[in-house]
Design an enzyme around this catalytic site. Structure first.
Site, PDB file in Angstrom:
ATOM      1  N   CYS A 150       5.908   0.384   7.647  1.00  0.00           N
ATOM      2  CA  CYS A 150       5.562   1.450   6.706  1.00  0.00           C
ATOM      3  C   CYS A 150       6.802   1.848   5.921  1.00  0.00           C
ATOM      4  O   CYS A 150       7.880   1.983   6.493  1.00  0.00           O
ATOM      5  CB  CYS A 150       5.031   2.647   7.490  1.00  0.00           C
ATOM      6  N   LEU A 151       6.640   2.036   4.617  1.00  0.00           N
ATOM      7  CA  LEU A 151       7.776   2.416   3.772  1.00  0.00           C
ATOM      8  C   LEU A 151       8.348   3.771   4.196  1.00  0.00           C
ATOM      9  O   LEU A 151       9.513   4.056   3.932  1.00  0.00           O
ATOM     10  CB  LEU A 151       7.349   2.446   2.298  1.00  0.00           C
ATOM     11  N   HIS A 202      -2.672   7.739   6.518  1.00  0.00           N
ATOM     12  CA  HIS A 202      -1.632   8.563   5.883  1.00  0.00           C
ATOM     13  C   HIS A 202      -2.200   9.866   5.323  1.00  0.00           C
ATOM     14  O   HIS A 202      -1.593  10.920   5.475  1.00  0.00           O
ATOM     15  CB  HIS A 202      -0.970   7.808   4.718  1.00  0.00           C
ATOM     16  N   GLN A 231       3.259  10.110   0.702  1.00  0.00           N
ATOM     17  CA  GLN A 231       4.543   9.412   0.774  1.00  0.00           C
ATOM     18  C   GLN A 231       5.423   9.675  -0.439  1.00  0.00           C
ATOM     19  O   GLN A 231       6.607   9.364  -0.424  1.00  0.00           O
ATOM     20  CB  GLN A 231       4.317   7.899   0.920  1.00  0.00           C
ATOM     21  N   HIS A 244      -4.479   1.797   7.276  1.00  0.00           N
ATOM     22  CA  HIS A 244      -3.123   2.373   7.323  1.00  0.00           C
ATOM     23  C   HIS A 244      -2.977   3.495   6.282  1.00  0.00           C
ATOM     24  O   HIS A 244      -2.450   4.569   6.587  1.00  0.00           O
ATOM     25  CB  HIS A 244      -2.114   1.238   7.071  1.00  0.00           C
ATOM     26  N   GLU A 245      -3.468   3.252   5.061  1.00  0.00           N
ATOM     27  CA  GLU A 245      -3.308   4.252   3.986  1.00  0.00           C
ATOM     28  C   GLU A 245      -4.245   5.449   4.183  1.00  0.00           C
ATOM     29  O   GLU A 245      -3.863   6.585   3.900  1.00  0.00           O
ATOM     30  CB  GLU A 245      -3.535   3.613   2.604  1.00  0.00           C
ATOM     31  N   GLY A 305       0.830  -1.195   0.000  1.00  0.00           N
ATOM     32  CA  GLY A 305       0.000   0.000   0.000  1.00  0.00           C
ATOM     33  C   GLY A 305       0.866   1.247   0.000  1.00  0.00           C
ATOM     34  O   GLY A 305       1.993   1.225   0.513  1.00  0.00           O
TER      35      GLY A 305
HETATM   36 NI    NI Z   1       2.678   3.623   5.503  1.00  0.00          NI
END
Ligand code: NI
Length: 173
Positions: free
Chosen positions: A102-103, A148, A60, A144-145, A55
């Site tokens: 998370c990236l 963000h 991001q 989660h997204e 995701g």
């Molecule tokens: Ni994330």
């Protein structure tokens, strides 16, 4: 969200990481699905797949707009790809705790409590309304997204003690 099955996730220069204020902003709603929006979505899918992640949210990649991409198959199954514009969680039920990464928060994996089941609405790239009912991992990634694009990171859901330990860890060079 990071793909926890892959242990070789590398830090990517094109992904904004912890400390950048764009990750803390409430992203703006998308009014028109322009060619630019379509291009951003396309870039997000390829960045997500090569990270590899399951995701990604537009902030991001430094775009403060309400756009998320999700793919539990990480590019293996075309039908698994979800591109959601202006996603909104309309219903949440149950509880489930599982490990998450998370990236944008490299090197940190923690157990995060989330709803087990959720319903979500949004639009696809053609402007068609989408309704998604999700459970387990898919519900977790959507949550989660959507966090963000509201300026929330997964570590915000942890205990104050855990949070302060992680903050110290992230400040180290
Ligand atoms: Ni994330």
């Amino acid at each position: 969200m990071k793909n926890l099955k892959d242990t070789e996730t590398k830090d990517r220069l094109d992904i904004i990481t912890y400390g950048n204020p764009v990750l803390r902003k409430r992203a703006v709603e998308i009014k028109n699905i322009t060619d630019e929006i379509k291009k951003i979505a396309e870039d997000m899918v390829s960045i997500m797949h090569s990270a590899p992640g399951i995701g990604l949210a537009a902030p991001q990649i430094n775009k403060s707009i309400r756009l998320v991409t999700i793919d539990l198959s990480v590019g293996e199954k075309k039908e698994d790809l979800i591109v959601l514009i202006n996603p909104k969680i309309t219903h949440e039920e149950g509880q489930d705790t599982a490990e998450e990464g998370c990236l944008s928060v490299p090197g940190i994996n923690e157990n995060v409590p989330r709803s087990f089941h959720l319903e979500c609405t949004g639009y696809d790239l053609t402007g068609k309304e989408k309704r998604i009912e999700a459970e387990g991992l898919l519900a977790r990634v959507i949550s989660h997204e959507v966090d963000h694009i509201n300026g929330i990171l997964f570590i915000d859901h942890l205990s104050p003690l855990k949070k302060s330990i992680i903050r110290k860890k992230l400040k180290k060079p």
